[in-house]
Design a protein around this motif. Structure first.
Motif, PDB file in Angstrom:
ATOM      1  N   GLU A 486       0.844  -1.187   0.000  1.00  8.13           N
ATOM      2  CA  GLU A 486       0.000   0.000   0.000  1.00  8.13           C
ATOM      3  C   GLU A 486       0.879   1.235   0.000  1.00  8.13           C
ATOM      4  O   GLU A 486       1.480   1.588   1.007  1.00  8.13           O
ATOM      5  N   ASP A 487       0.989   1.890  -1.094  1.00  6.57           N
ATOM      6  CA  ASP A 487       1.861   3.063  -1.206  1.00  6.57           C
ATOM      7  C   ASP A 487       1.475   4.134  -0.199  1.00  6.57           C
ATOM      8  O   ASP A 487       0.315   4.491  -0.053  1.00  6.57           O
ATOM      9  N   ASP A 488       2.468   4.693   0.444  1.00  4.06           N
ATOM     10  CA  ASP A 488       2.223   5.817   1.334  1.00  4.06           C
ATOM     11  C   ASP A 488       1.983   7.084   0.538  1.00  4.06           C
ATOM     12  O   ASP A 488       1.165   7.912   0.879  1.00  4.06           O
ATOM     13  N   ARG A 559      -1.032   7.379   8.376  1.00  5.99           N
ATOM     14  CA  ARG A 559      -1.143   7.186   6.929  1.00  5.99           C
ATOM     15  C   ARG A 559      -2.197   6.135   6.584  1.00  5.99           C
ATOM     16  O   ARG A 559      -2.704   6.124   5.463  1.00  5.99           O
ATOM     17  N   ARG A 560      -2.509   5.258   7.518  1.00  6.23           N
ATOM     18  CA  ARG A 560      -3.578   4.284   7.285  1.00  6.23           C
ATOM     19  C   ARG A 560      -4.911   4.967   6.968  1.00  6.23           C
ATOM     20  O   ARG A 560      -5.792   4.378   6.353  1.00  6.23           O
ATOM     21  N   ASN A 563      -5.872   8.502   1.906  1.00  2.00           N
ATOM     22  CA  ASN A 563      -6.126   7.790   0.648  1.00  2.00           C
ATOM     23  C   ASN A 563      -6.724   6.396   0.875  1.00  2.00           C
ATOM     24  O   ASN A 563      -6.182   5.389   0.404  1.00  2.00           O
ATOM     25  N   ARG A 566      -7.398   4.207  -2.353  1.00  2.00           N
ATOM     26  CA  ARG A 566      -6.189   3.708  -2.982  1.00  2.00           C
ATOM     27  C   ARG A 566      -5.522   2.642  -2.128  1.00  2.00           C
ATOM     28  O   ARG A 566      -5.020   1.640  -2.634  1.00  2.00           O
ATOM     29  N   ARG A 567      -5.538   2.829  -0.800  1.00  2.00           N
ATOM     30  CA  ARG A 567      -4.921   1.847   0.081  1.00  2.00           C
ATOM     31  C   ARG A 567      -5.684   0.521   0.040  1.00  2.00           C
ATOM     32  O   ARG A 567      -5.087  -0.544   0.111  1.00  2.00           O
ATOM     33  N   ASN A 570      -4.803  -0.831  -3.773  1.00  2.00           N
ATOM     34  CA  ASN A 570      -3.402  -1.208  -3.945  1.00  2.00           C
ATOM     35  C   ASN A 570      -2.954  -2.259  -2.943  1.00  2.00           C
ATOM     36  O   ASN A 570      -2.006  -3.015  -3.196  1.00  2.00           O
ATOM     37  N   GLY A 571      -3.612  -2.290  -1.794  1.00  2.00           N
ATOM     38  CA  GLY A 571      -3.215  -3.256  -0.770  1.00  2.00           C
ATOM     39  C   GLY A 571      -3.836  -4.622  -0.936  1.00  2.00           C
ATOM     40  O   GLY A 571      -3.443  -5.577  -0.261  1.00  2.00           O
TER      41      GLY A 571
END
Length: 898
Positions: A486-488, A559-560, A563, A566-567, A570-571
């Motif tokens: 999961e991109d930060d 950060r969790r 987004n 997206r998380r 992407n995750g």
């Protein structure tokens, strides 16, 4: 007044028809010639009208009008319908394939097939119909119906093999309307004229044929069926916002109905008001014209080629981007749009391995349960990670961060009662609460790392250069067990060796800091461990590492909540990796001797795509989405909207898995949900294909299933054999109806046993081919089906040597690719012939096929058998047919001309 004779009536209809064809064709050519900037000479010959250069040279005529005129010049009409109006008057309609033009002819009316009036062509004589006229809606009754096949030869129009129906007779077939109108000489006959007169009278007896003449398939491809029956016609005119599966045996016109449906729904001129409103709204949102917003999926490249030809006949532009196999489209989605498969630019975590032995057989047949298990597991994992992040924030010594942790915990408690899509959108609203403390913490940690690296560079200016050289010695592997995928944040990749070295140095320091703060042991192997060893005492002091790690952990927890969409998307691949690892330990779904963590079976990629697309489609339909301000948090939704199309079509749908169909359905614009598919469960020739209406309903909730039972392809003998194959192998009954007016009698199928070796098989095939040509001259389309690619070449060569004396040509079709000319004999691997049709089909080694594919043998045999319209031949290496179908042996003869 006496009733006109049959011949007089047919002659009247023929004269009217040829007159109308001539008038429409001539008017269309005249308008093309007048308006063409390239001059009338470009259109002197009707054969020059193609969809390529002729259309492009039409100058000021818009593209749609040009296509209409070209179509009318080539084929003025496909049906003639006479109706009685409410006042007792009659009107004659000529139905054309595409858009009609007005040429000012008072003798008849011209209507496009896709218009409401075009429905007249699908009705029967005696049927009533509510017809919309300029003066309003009127009830009309069909009095006469003619199915036309226009041909232009040199100087005049003809309609060949026309089928006529009236209240007094029909159906009858008229081989040639022009020949019917040629009267034999009535002058007194001399002895020299007698033979010519007798021959002419004999010819006249064949001018009208009772019933409908079966057409012979002379080329490989999909049959042109310009007029649908009433049931098919109703289906293709259903509203745009409809989900439908057309199910039925081969030869029932399922694919033709699918193509006709698409053609009609591309032109907004035929839309009802609500359809037009939906299409306009989608066009405004996506920027893509409705006529271009469609996608069709097909199982094989060969069938794709013939679908494109069928589209061309209907005047539909169908570039490769709009007709695709799922194998190709899966790669596009998983590699270039979602972070599932690796690419040269990085990104995904998996390498697709088509032949990998990863999944258990029960997983392939139980895909829906597998998906539900994964989806439930990964959702619990996603929310658990958020709950853990909230708990970390609550414990922070920073009051602002602890407050956010309490708010996040309360929010998560409320979100558990919502759908995934609604919950994700609520999380988007929460982003603003975490951005300020996250930015502050990140600035502090970045500055701390920057000061440390500057300190090291002051003592060793060549540090990064030396480190860059060291990195060049390492294998650019990816440790799949680190991180969650999961991109930060979006980071621009470093370009120079020194910049790459700085990024790697910084990343490793961060990893060491998190390990120090959490008390985890640093990795002892792999790329990360080797980098940490090289850095050695150049790292931070232990106390400083722990302080940095505490800050990075808080940042990770904050950060969790940034987004969230997206998380989630992407995750998902990383959560799948953990799910797979957990289920492997339970010996569930997966082979315990599993492969590399980076390998993924195509069905695993389908699983991840289905989970991704399904939630994005759900988000788009949420009313709350429209109330959110546009921001980077909605980027995944914007990307998804670039992928959806207003219409999704699926040919041979049962060859696709429920997971694949679920993804395809999610690609249909969720505000329209136009999804049309066709198939036949008895023709499923993939292990993973959909097996029941329940599979289809799971993949596309709310889908309507419509059966079609009238088959237009097969002779009575082959239709019966195909039904027997299904009955004997599955215990099911295939409901097939042959058209009542078509002469469906053919010849019995043939069987040869104890044929071993290519030479013996080729000898027998050559004898049968000579028989076929003797019964149907010239030689019609022929397919020879073998059991593997390695057999295609040798059998082609053996057969070619034996038929050269008869001037026949045999061509190998490797990997199912198109090859040869219309009357060539084609040799295929049986797995590639799905969806095509031939006049004659020969199956080589059916007993070997049963041994090679015990689970799919009956499907392959059924599909292969139903490719044939009239002639079917089977060979066995042994003395009898396979046990499953041994009871069909009495249906076979030794030769066609027996």
């Amino acid at each position: 007044m006496a009733e006109p004779s049959l011949k007089d009536s047919v002659a009247r209809i023929s004269r009217d028809t040829i007159s109308a064809l001539t008038a429409v064709g001539s008017a269309a050519r005249a308008q093309l010639a007048e308006r063409s900037t390239s001059g009338a000479d470009a259109f002197a010959n009707i054969n020059t009208f193609t969809s390529g250069g002729a259309v492009k040279s039409l100058g000021d005529i818009d593209e749609a009008r040009a296509r209409s005129l070209v179509s009318l010049a080539r084929e003025p009409a496909i049906a003639r319908i006479v109706v009685e109006l409410e006042d007792g008057e009659t009107a004659t309609y000529y139905i054309c394939r595409n858009t009609a033009e007005s040429f000012g002819n008072a003798a008849f009316r011209l209507a496009g097939r896709n218009t409401p009036a075009g429905r007249l062509a699908s009705l029967n004589v005696g049927d009533d119909f509510e017809l919309q006229l300029p003066k309003g809606e009127v009830t009309v009754t069909v009095l006469e119906k003619g199915i036309l096949h226009p041909q232009f030869t040199d100087t005049f129009w003809d309609s060949q093999n026309s089928v006529l129906y009236t209240e007094s007779y029909g159906p009858i077939t008229v081989p040639s309307m022009q020949k019917l109108l040629i009267e034999p000489s009535q002058a007194s006959l001399t002895e020299e004229d007698l033979l010519a007169h007798i021959l002419a009278e004999a010819q006249q007896t064949d001018d009208i044929i009772e019933g409908i003449r079966r057409t012979v398939i002379t080329k490989m491809g999909l049959r042109d069926q310009p007029i649908l029956d009433r049931y098919q016609d109703e289906i293709f005119r259903l509203p745009l916002q409809k989900q439908l599966l057309i199910i039925g045996p081969p030869g029932t016109g399922k694919t033709t109905t699918l193509i006709r449906r698409l053609g009609q729904k591309l032109d907004q001129a035929y839309f009802e008001d609500d359809e037009r409103r939906l299409a306009s709204s989608a066009e405004a949102e996506s920027g893509m014209p409705h006529k271009d917003s469609w996608l069709m999926f097909t199982p094989t490249d060969l069938l794709k080629q013939y679908l494109k030809e069928a589209f061309a006949r209907e005047g539909i532009a169908a570039p490769d981007q709009k007709i695709s196999t799922w194998d190709r489209y899966r790669l596009e989605l998983a590699r270039n749009h979602f972070r599932i498969l690796k690419s040269s630019a990085g990104g995904g975590a998996y390498v697709q391995q088509r032949d990998a032995k990863i999944l258990l057989p029960e997983t392939i047949t139980g895909q829906t349960d597998w998906f539900l298990d994964f989806n439930e597991w990964q959702l619990a994992e996603f929310w658990s990670e958020l709950a853990a992040a909230a708990e970390t924030l609550k414990k922070s010594k920073r009051a602002d961060v602890a407050r956010i942790g309490n708010e996040a915990e309360a929010l998560l408690g409320r979100l558990r009662r919502l759908t995934t899509a609604s919950a994700l959108l609520e999380l988007v609203r929460f982003i603003g609460s975490v951005q300020e403390p996250l930015s502050s913490l990140r600035a502090e940690s970045d500055e701390r790392i920057r000061r440390h690296i500057n300190f090291r560079l002051n003592h060793d200016r060549g540090l990064l250069t030396d480190f860059a050289r060291f990195l060049d010695t390492l294998t650019p592997e990816e440790d799949l067990e680190e991180g969650d995928g999961e991109d930060d944040e979006d980071v621009t990749p470093a370009q120079t060796p020194v910049a790459k070295a700085l990024a790697a140095f910084t990343s490793n320091i961060r990893s060491q800091a998190i390990a120090a703060a959490s008390g985890r042991t640093a990795p002892r192997g792999g790329r990360a461990a080797r980098i940490a060893t090289w850095i050695g005492d150049r790292t931070m002091e232990r106390t400083e590492l722990r302080q940095l790690g505490d800050s990075l952990q808080l940042q990770a927890a904050l950060r969790r909540f940034t987004n969230p969409i997206r998380r989630y998307v992407n995750g998902l691949p990383a959560r799948y990796r953990r799910f797979r690892r957990a289920r492997i330990t339970e010996a569930r779904w997966y082979d315990t001797a599993v492969m590399s963590a980076a390998d993924a079976h195509p069905l695993e990629v389908d699983l991840m795509l289905a989970g991704t697309l399904d939630v994005l489609a759900e988000i788009v339909t949420e009313p709350a989405l429209g109330r959110l301000p546009d921001s980077g948090a909605l980027e995944p939704v914007r990307q998804y909207r670039t992928l959806v199309r207003n219409q999704i079509m699926v040919d041979e749908a049962t060859d696709f898995s429920p997971l694949q169909l679920c993804s395809m359905a999610a690609l249909s614009n969720p505000t329209i949900r136009s999804f049309f598919a066709c198939g036949d469960f008895n023709q499923r020739i993939t292990q993973w294909g959909s097996r029941s209406n329940e599979d289809m309903s799971w993949a596309v909730p709310g889908i309507d299933v419509r059966p079609i039972e009238v088959t237009y392809r097969h002779s009575r003998q082959l239709s019966h054999l195909a039904s027997e194959i299904v009955r004997l192998c599955s215990g099911q009954t295939v409901h097939v109806t042959l058209p009542k007016d078509i002469k469906s009698d053919g010849v019995d199928p043939v069987l040869a046993t104890n044929l071993v070796g290519h030479d013996a098989i080729a000898d027998w095939l050559a004898e049968r081919l000579v028989e076929v040509e003797g019964l149907t001259s010239p030689l019609p389309s022929v397919a020879v089906l073998v059991n593997s690619e390695r057999e295609v070449g040798p059998l082609t060569e053996a057969l070619r040597k034996r038929v050269e004396a008869h001037n026949m040509n045999v061509v190998p079709c490797y990997e199912g690719q198109f090859a040869g000319q219309n009357n060539d004999i084609r040799v295929f691997d049986v797995q590639h012939i799905k969806g095509l049709e031939f006049e004659a089909v020969f199956f080589v080694g059916v007993d070997d096929l049963a041994e090679q594919y015990p689970d799919l043998f009956d499907k392959y045999l059924y599909v292969g058998t139903t490719r044939a319209a009239t002639y079917l031949g089977l060979t066995c290496h042994g003395a009898t047919l396979p046990e499953k179908i041994e009871k069909t042996m009495p249906l076979f003869k030794k030769a066609f001309a027996f």
